[in-house]
Design a protein around this motif. Sequence first.
Motif, PDB file in Angstrom:
ATOM      1  N   TYR A 257       8.742 -43.121  30.437  1.00  0.00           N
ATOM      2  CA  TYR A 257       9.629 -43.942  29.604  1.00  0.00           C
ATOM      3  C   TYR A 257      10.417 -43.048  28.662  1.00  0.00           C
ATOM      4  CZ  TYR A 257      11.268 -47.839  26.757  1.00  0.00           C
ATOM      5  OH  TYR A 257      12.059 -48.767  26.104  1.00  0.00           O
TER       6      TYR A 257
ATOM      7  N   TYR B 239       0.711 -42.470  31.925  1.00  0.00           N
ATOM      8  CA  TYR B 239       1.919 -42.906  31.223  1.00  0.00           C
ATOM      9  C   TYR B 239       2.358 -41.789  30.294  1.00  0.00           C
ATOM     10  CZ  TYR B 239       4.820 -45.274  27.725  1.00  0.00           C
ATOM     11  OH  TYR B 239       5.840 -45.622  26.863  1.00  0.00           O
TER      12      TYR B 239
ATOM     13  N   GLU C  95       5.811 -40.608  27.503  1.00  0.00           N
ATOM     14  CA  GLU C  95       7.104 -40.866  26.897  1.00  0.00           C
ATOM     15  C   GLU C  95       7.871 -39.546  26.819  1.00  0.00           C
ATOM     16  OE1 GLU C  95       6.309 -42.848  23.198  1.00  0.00           O
ATOM     17  OE2 GLU C  95       5.828 -44.745  24.193  1.00  0.00           O
TER      18      GLU C  95
ATOM     19  N   PHE D 156       2.895 -51.461  32.140  1.00  0.00           N
ATOM     20  CA  PHE D 156       3.853 -51.087  31.098  1.00  0.00           C
ATOM     21  C   PHE D 156       4.300 -52.319  30.311  1.00  0.00           C
ATOM     22  CE2 PHE D 156       8.297 -50.896  29.813  1.00  0.00           C
ATOM     23  CZ  PHE D 156       8.278 -49.818  28.944  1.00  0.00           C
TER      24      PHE D 156
ATOM     25  N   ASN E 113       1.415 -53.532  28.081  1.00  0.00           N
ATOM     26  CA  ASN E 113       0.835 -52.628  27.087  1.00  0.00           C
ATOM     27  C   ASN E 113       1.826 -51.848  26.237  1.00  0.00           C
ATOM     28  OD1 ASN E 113      -2.269 -52.565  27.695  1.00  0.00           O
ATOM     29  ND2 ASN E 113      -1.272 -52.502  29.696  1.00  0.00           N
ATOM     30  N   LYS E 114       3.059 -51.687  26.721  1.00  0.00           N
ATOM     31  CA  LYS E 114       4.002 -50.844  25.990  1.00  0.00           C
ATOM     32  C   LYS E 114       5.280 -51.554  25.558  1.00  0.00           C
ATOM     33  CE  LYS E 114       1.426 -47.205  26.244  1.00  0.00           C
ATOM     34  NZ  LYS E 114       0.825 -46.590  25.024  1.00  0.00           N
ATOM     35  N   ASP E 115       5.647 -52.594  26.266  1.00  0.00           N
ATOM     36  CA  ASP E 115       6.882 -53.288  25.915  1.00  0.00           C
ATOM     37  C   ASP E 115       6.582 -54.376  24.877  1.00  0.00           C
ATOM     38  OD1 ASP E 115       9.506 -54.245  25.900  1.00  0.00           O
ATOM     39  OD2 ASP E 115       9.054 -55.690  27.494  1.00  0.00           O
TER      40      ASP E 115
END
Length: 212
Positions: free
Chosen positions: A48, A149, A151, A202, A205-207
Amino acid sequence: MNKISDVVMRKLEKSIYLKPYTMHFTQNGHKKTWDLLGIHDSVCIIIYNITRNVLVLVKQFRPPVYLGTIDPEDRKVDQPIDTKKYPTENGITIEVCAGIVDKNLSLAEIAREEVFEECGYDVPVSSLEFIGSCRSGVGTSASVQTSYYCEVTDDMKSSQGGGTDEELIEVVEMTVAELKKYLIQNGVVNSPPSFMYCMYWFLLNKDKKSHL
């Protein structure tokens, strides 16, 4: 990039990646057989880009996916495939960055190499967040795929990526909105289950804006 021609199906030749077997076993008193493949385990990585808020994905031609679009009657051995009737674009998939485990390195180190090789981002191993491992292709190979994952920022990109000459990988980017549209378009997604697993992980858990 994906100008593909001269497609011909032939019997399996010598392979360093696939080892076919037939397993014989007895289950509840009944003798059975099962055809299967021994293959490498693999890693896959959700990338990401926080500079522009996009998911970094890869697009490539997958021969098995293309084969699946061809009518069995037209898969004759040693006969050319009619690429006008069966456009090779049908074999193009969108996936997360991934690679096989074929080096004497930790899974995280292999994942880091794949991020650089395929997508061009130079990330430290410490930035990779372990998601989990699962079995893929349980009817044929059941190899273990481990997901991570990470970033990245635009400043971390040090090459164009694209994999090796043999792979011919195209790096693509999707916003979260574009991803959601892709996941529900026509009820058909030309991507593997690992992609679906990673993208839903994603979104869950991340958005922060996701309502899934």
